[in-house]
Design a protein around this motif. Structure first.
Motif, PDB file in Angstrom:
ATOM      1  N   GLY A   1       8.903 -16.215 -47.580  1.00  0.00           N
ATOM      2  CA  GLY A   1       8.089 -15.984 -46.398  1.00  0.00           C
ATOM      3  C   GLY A   1       6.606 -15.949 -46.735  1.00  0.00           C
TER       4      GLY A   1
ATOM      5  N   THR B   1      19.155 -18.785 -40.148  1.00  0.00           N
ATOM      6  CA  THR B   1      18.669 -19.661 -41.213  1.00  0.00           C
ATOM      7  C   THR B   1      18.348 -18.859 -42.462  1.00  0.00           C
TER       8      THR B   1
ATOM      9  N   TYR C   1      10.880 -22.535 -41.251  1.00  0.00           N
ATOM     10  CA  TYR C   1      11.172 -21.965 -39.939  1.00  0.00           C
ATOM     11  C   TYR C   1      10.029 -21.026 -39.581  1.00  0.00           C
TER      12      TYR C   1
ATOM     13  N   GLN D   1       9.040 -17.847 -38.353  1.00  0.00           N
ATOM     14  CA  GLN D   1       9.713 -16.561 -38.122  1.00  0.00           C
ATOM     15  C   GLN D   1       8.734 -15.414 -38.256  1.00  0.00           C
ATOM     16  N   GLU D   2       8.908 -14.443 -37.411  1.00  0.00           N
ATOM     17  CA  GLU D   2       8.066 -13.254 -37.438  1.00  0.00           C
ATOM     18  C   GLU D   2       8.289 -12.502 -38.749  1.00  0.00           C
TER      19      GLU D   2
ATOM     20  N   GLY E   1      16.424 -17.598 -36.277  1.00  0.00           N
ATOM     21  CA  GLY E   1      15.602 -17.076 -37.370  1.00  0.00           C
ATOM     22  C   GLY E   1      16.423 -16.352 -38.424  1.00  0.00           C
ATOM     23  N   LYS E   2      17.207 -15.375 -37.990  1.00  0.00           N
ATOM     24  CA  LYS E   2      18.005 -14.625 -38.959  1.00  0.00           C
ATOM     25  C   LYS E   2      19.148 -15.474 -39.514  1.00  0.00           C
TER      26      LYS E   2
ATOM     27  N   ARG F   1       8.844 -19.237 -42.946  1.00  0.00           N
ATOM     28  CA  ARG F   1       9.755 -19.039 -44.077  1.00  0.00           C
ATOM     29  C   ARG F   1      10.272 -20.402 -44.510  1.00  0.00           C
TER      30      ARG F   1
ATOM     31  N   SER G   1      10.798  -9.499 -39.297  1.00  0.00           N
ATOM     32  CA  SER G   1      12.216  -9.869 -39.247  1.00  0.00           C
ATOM     33  C   SER G   1      12.744 -10.312 -40.601  1.00  0.00           C
ATOM     34  N   MET G   2      11.858 -10.806 -41.452  1.00  0.00           N
ATOM     35  CA  MET G   2      12.280 -11.269 -42.768  1.00  0.00           C
ATOM     36  C   MET G   2      12.669 -10.115 -43.693  1.00  0.00           C
TER      37      MET G   2
ATOM     38  N   ASN H   1      18.632 -25.691 -34.583  1.00  0.00           N
ATOM     39  CA  ASN H   1      17.933 -25.099 -35.721  1.00  0.00           C
ATOM     40  C   ASN H   1      18.824 -24.980 -36.960  1.00  0.00           C
TER      41      ASN H   1
END
Length: 467
Positions: free
Chosen positions: A74, A133, A95, A97-98, A130-131, A41, A101-102, A160
């Motif tokens: 993403g 950011t 970042y 990120q899975e 992740g969340k 992302r 999760s986005m 991060n």
């Protein structure tokens, strides 16, 4: 990318039978295939650099295949590269990120909407970031509190958040029960709850050996304790978002029913396009809406997410807010030569370092400091020594730094040496004093160029250890 085939426990498969959207054969097949999905992302506020991240100009040595439909920043990658050896990652341009999760971005669009100015947002279980950011990118004019209870993981969270470059974030290291001290304070609370981790079996094979029905029940009980602790900190009409990376109904739909029974909340239905193959479910008792991600249906890992609006008649937080102490005029005169947007910032001291926070939130930062243990607030600018500033690494990566400092734009080999905190040279360069080390115009950090050497100021604890 393919990995070793996974042997899923029969008791785990049996526990999923009958769940909405569960297709046993397809689910087992996608896990046994060894297929991995990689996604990143972008940081939209550093997008002028992120636009360079394509197959021709990036060191990722892979191609961006397509955009993730539920998050505008993403993207999927065709394969997983060595992210550690890409300077853009260390510069905070993206970042890893899975993809599932986005979905948080899409849920925010349909709960909070675009009116995000001056909202106070809590990411309760935030590490590694992740969340948080993502929330920092969404609530650019809000105040983000990113909390992590485990000390070592809070350090990763600080790193991060710092790389992301935002000044409107505070990192705390507190137990969820500590947020009782802030009743009705937050407009939005996100809880990505600790769980049994079955949704990440493809990425974390160790989680398979740790899975058990008993652990699922223990996780469910812990989730209830966490939610009971933090819910009083959400104001009336505030948005509450709950998620897990578990498929188990005890940690998902049953938690939604528990929330409805315990608190005065209203479930929010999210309009999900059918082509995304996200499975909409409703809890058995209160028919609260939730959204299940299965890896045989979406390009992503297992996820469950749900959103609520809190009702009730609690008062909005009304405690008197304390004040931070401003730095001296002489210090401010030095600092303003380094910072953009001086008129909208408030500068104070933390030890010998000067911290810059948005002026509209200086009282809130003081309040948080009074009630919580803060690991980071705003951007650490640096320390004044005599009539000069020794700049902090956070300033180099922030969005506050004035665009007037000399840069040494390094080739890849030297950029990686800088990030290893190792020796390199600037042959033939006339640069001197404080200089930004950069890679393709993306700031990496500070160095001080002296007549006979270069002092590398990259943080020792962040350095690349990989050869």
């Amino acid at each position: 990318m393919l990995q070793k085939q996974l042997n899923l426990p029969p008791s785990f498969i049996a526990s999923l039978e009958g769940l909405p959207g569960f297709d046993k054969e397809a689910f087992i097949e996608v896990h046994e295939s060894g297929r991995q999905v990689t996604s990143i992302r972008f940081n939209p506020r550093k997008k002028h650099n992120a636009d360079q991240l394509d197959a021709e100009k990036s060191e990722l040595q892979t191609k961006i295949s397509q955009q993730i439909p539920w998050c505008p920043y993403g993207y999927y990658l065709e394969e997983r590269p060595s992210f550690t050896l890409d300077p853009y990652l260390h510069a905070g341009l993206y970042y890893v990120q899975e993809a599932s999760s986005m979905f948080l971005w899409y849920v925010l669009q349909h709960t909070v909407g675009s009116a995000t100015a001056e909202l106070k947002v809590l990411d309760l279980c935030a590490a590694p970031g992740g969340k948080s950011t993502l929330l920092a990118s969404y609530f650019t004019d809000g105040l983000l509190v990113s909390n992590e209870v485990i000390k070592s993981r809070a350090s990763i969270l600080v790193e991060n958040i710092s790389k992301w470059g935002c000044s409107n974030a505070v990192v705390t290291n507190n137990d969820p029960k500590d947020f009782h001290r802030l009743p009705g304070y937050f407009d939005v609370i996100v809880v990505d709850a600790p769980c049994s981790g079955s949704g990440l079996f493809r990425r974390d094979t160790a989680a398979i050996e740790e899975w058990s029905e008993n652990n699922v029940m223990l996780c469910s009980q812990r989730q209830q304790r966490i939610l009971a602790d933090v819910m009083p900190a959400l104001k009336e009409n505030g948005v509450f978002i709950y998620s897990t990376c578990s498929y188990s109904k005890e940690e998902d739909e049953e938690i939604l029913d528990w929330l409805c029974e315990t608190f005065d909340v209203t479930s929010v239905q999210i309009p999900v396009p059918p082509q995304w193959n996200i499975v909409e479910v409703q809890s058995p008792g209160h028919k609260a809406f939730g959204y299940r991600f299965y890896p045989d249906k979406v390009d992503g890992e297992g996820l469950f997410m749900s959103a609520f609006v809190k009702k009730g008649d609690e008062d909005v937080f009304s405690q008197r807010k304390p004040q931070l102490t401003s730095i001296a005029k002489a210090e401010h005169a030095i600092v303003q030569e380094w910072l953009n947007h001086n008129e909208s910032l408030f500068c104070c001291k933390q030890g010998e370092n000067i911290i810059a926070v948005p002026a509209i939130y200086q009282q809130d930062v003081a309040l948080l400091q009074k009630h919580l243990y803060l690991r980071k607030a705003g951007v650490t600018v640096g320390a004044v020594k005599g009539k000069d500033l020794v700049p902090h690494h956070e300033l180099a990566l922030s969005l506050l730094l004035k665009d007037r400092f000399e840069k040494a734009d390094l080739e890849l080999a030297d950029a990686l040496q800088y990030l290893r905190k190792a020796d390199f040279s600037l042959n033939g360069s006339s640069l001197k004093g404080w200089v930004l080390a950069s890679y393709k115009d993306a700031n990496l950090g500070w160095m001080k160029v002296l007549p006979n050497r270069i002092n590398n100021y990259y943080p020792t604890e962040w350095r690349i250890l990989k050869a």
